[in-house]
Design an enzyme around this catalytic site. Sequence first.
Site, PDB file in Angstrom:
ATOM      1  N   LYS A 204       0.946  -0.837  -0.244  1.00  0.00           N
ATOM      2  CA  LYS A 204      -0.511  -0.152  -0.458  1.00  0.00           C
ATOM      3  C   LYS A 204       0.713   1.221   0.121  1.00  0.00           C
ATOM      4  CE  LYS A 204      -4.112  -2.426   1.144  1.00  0.00           C
ATOM      5  NZ  LYS A 204      -5.064  -2.379   2.176  1.00  0.00           N
ATOM      6  N   ARG A 243      -2.901 -10.328   4.147  1.00  0.00           N
ATOM      7  CA  ARG A 243      -3.464 -10.273   2.780  1.00  0.00           C
ATOM      8  C   ARG A 243      -2.595  -9.469   2.319  1.00  0.00           C
ATOM      9  NH1 ARG A 243      -5.760  -7.414  -0.404  1.00  0.00           N
ATOM     10  NH2 ARG A 243      -6.940  -7.799  -2.066  1.00  0.00           N
TER      11      ARG A 243
HETATM   12  N1  PMM Z   1      -6.965  -4.517   0.557  1.00  0.00           N
HETATM   13  C1  PMM Z   1      -8.135  -4.335  -0.917  1.00  0.00           C
HETATM   14  C2  PMM Z   1      -9.292  -5.255  -1.351  1.00  0.00           C
HETATM   15  N2  PMM Z   1      -9.395  -5.339  -0.466  1.00  0.00           N
HETATM   16  N3  PMM Z   1      -9.590  -6.405   1.860  1.00  0.00           N
HETATM   17  C3  PMM Z   1      -9.328  -6.268   3.075  1.00  0.00           C
HETATM   18  N4  PMM Z   1     -10.243  -7.164   3.998  1.00  0.00           N
HETATM   19  N5  PMM Z   1      -8.459  -5.527   3.362  1.00  0.00           N
HETATM   20  C4  PMM Z   1      -8.162  -5.003   2.880  1.00  0.00           C
HETATM   21  O1  PMM Z   1      -7.089  -3.986   3.138  1.00  0.00           O
HETATM   22  C5  PMM Z   1      -8.486  -4.387   1.286  1.00  0.00           C
HETATM   23  C6  PMM Z   1      -8.995  -5.912   0.163  1.00  0.00           C
HETATM   24  C7  PMM Z   1      -6.574  -3.496  -1.689  1.00  0.00           C
HETATM   25  O2  PMM Z   1      -5.560  -3.863  -2.370  1.00  0.00           O
HETATM   26  P1  PMM Z   1      -5.392  -4.560  -3.496  1.00  0.00           P
HETATM   27  O3  PMM Z   1      -6.354  -3.937  -4.910  1.00  0.00           O
HETATM   28  O4  PMM Z   1      -3.646  -5.297  -3.367  1.00  0.00           O
HETATM   29  O5  PMM Z   1      -6.081  -5.548  -3.739  1.00  0.00           O
END
Ligand code: PMM
Length: 280
Positions: A204, A243
């Site tokens: 991030k 994650r």
């Molecule tokens: N961040 C993203 C997408 N989904 N889900 C959860 N539970 N927590 C998060 O911090 C989260 C998420 C954004 O990141 P990405 O676009 O790289 O998937």
Amino acid sequence: MGVVNVTPDSFSDGGQWLEPEVAIAHARHMLDQGADILDIGGESTRPGAARVPEAVELERVMPVVTALVGDGARVSVDTMRATVAEQALDAGAWCINDVSGGLADPAMVDLVAERGCEYVVNHWRGPSDVMNEMATYDDVVADVHRELMERVEALTAAGVDESRIILDPGLGFAKDAHANWQLLAGLDTLLGTGFRVLVGASRKRFLGDLLARDGVPLLPMYRDRATAAVSALAAARGVWAVRVHDVPGSVDAVRVATAWRAAEAELRQGSTTIGTGEIA
Ligand code: PMM
């Protein structure tokens, strides 16, 4: 939890895994690398992103969910839509990861209650195209805790079993870098609720800002070591899952943290054996 973004525009890996066969191969590779859960998403939530039509989200996500469930993998689906969640659960998904915590689609709460699936309640204040304007807090740790507990109340009132709920502070969702660091430092507040806690710091922007050179944020693809450091520290605090996009670094980080916690528990019990003469 390994991230499988079947999207053309995710901030960290957009477009890399858009073809279902490529996404499936990538997910299988993450399982080999030690991921316990695969989180499949078909809609980018990066700041500024617009919604994709439901049919497009289904077309992206379902072939990947079906193939990985067929492999016996533990599949989570990153969606804010109850219709997508329902089809994914019908196909054998184990968890719904709803970044809106049930706020984007009023039908989600009843679906989760009815199906009894695992459910990630991410802290969210509004859609990605407007969330940056909602990043004001009196006390971000207390505010996020309170707002998440309001979601928990709505879920349990609808009949969701508390044991199915996983809380996520929602790093980057209506939060600036300072807020993200406060939430990480204040993880004990969420851990103290007794719910399982998931942390999504991977690649991030706040990590890019931390590691910036000459005012230029470090590119997402170079943020995996910082991500692994967050994974180690979060796991040492006792989070249930992290994650991440890069699995090996965080698998090792979590193993280190687990060994560290086990040693701490042993010390607390006063049962360490000293002087075996062996250097482990
Ligand atoms: N961040 C993203 C997408 N989904 N889900 C959860 N539970 N927590 C998060 O911090 C989260 C998420 C954004 O990141 P990405 O676009 O790289 O998937």
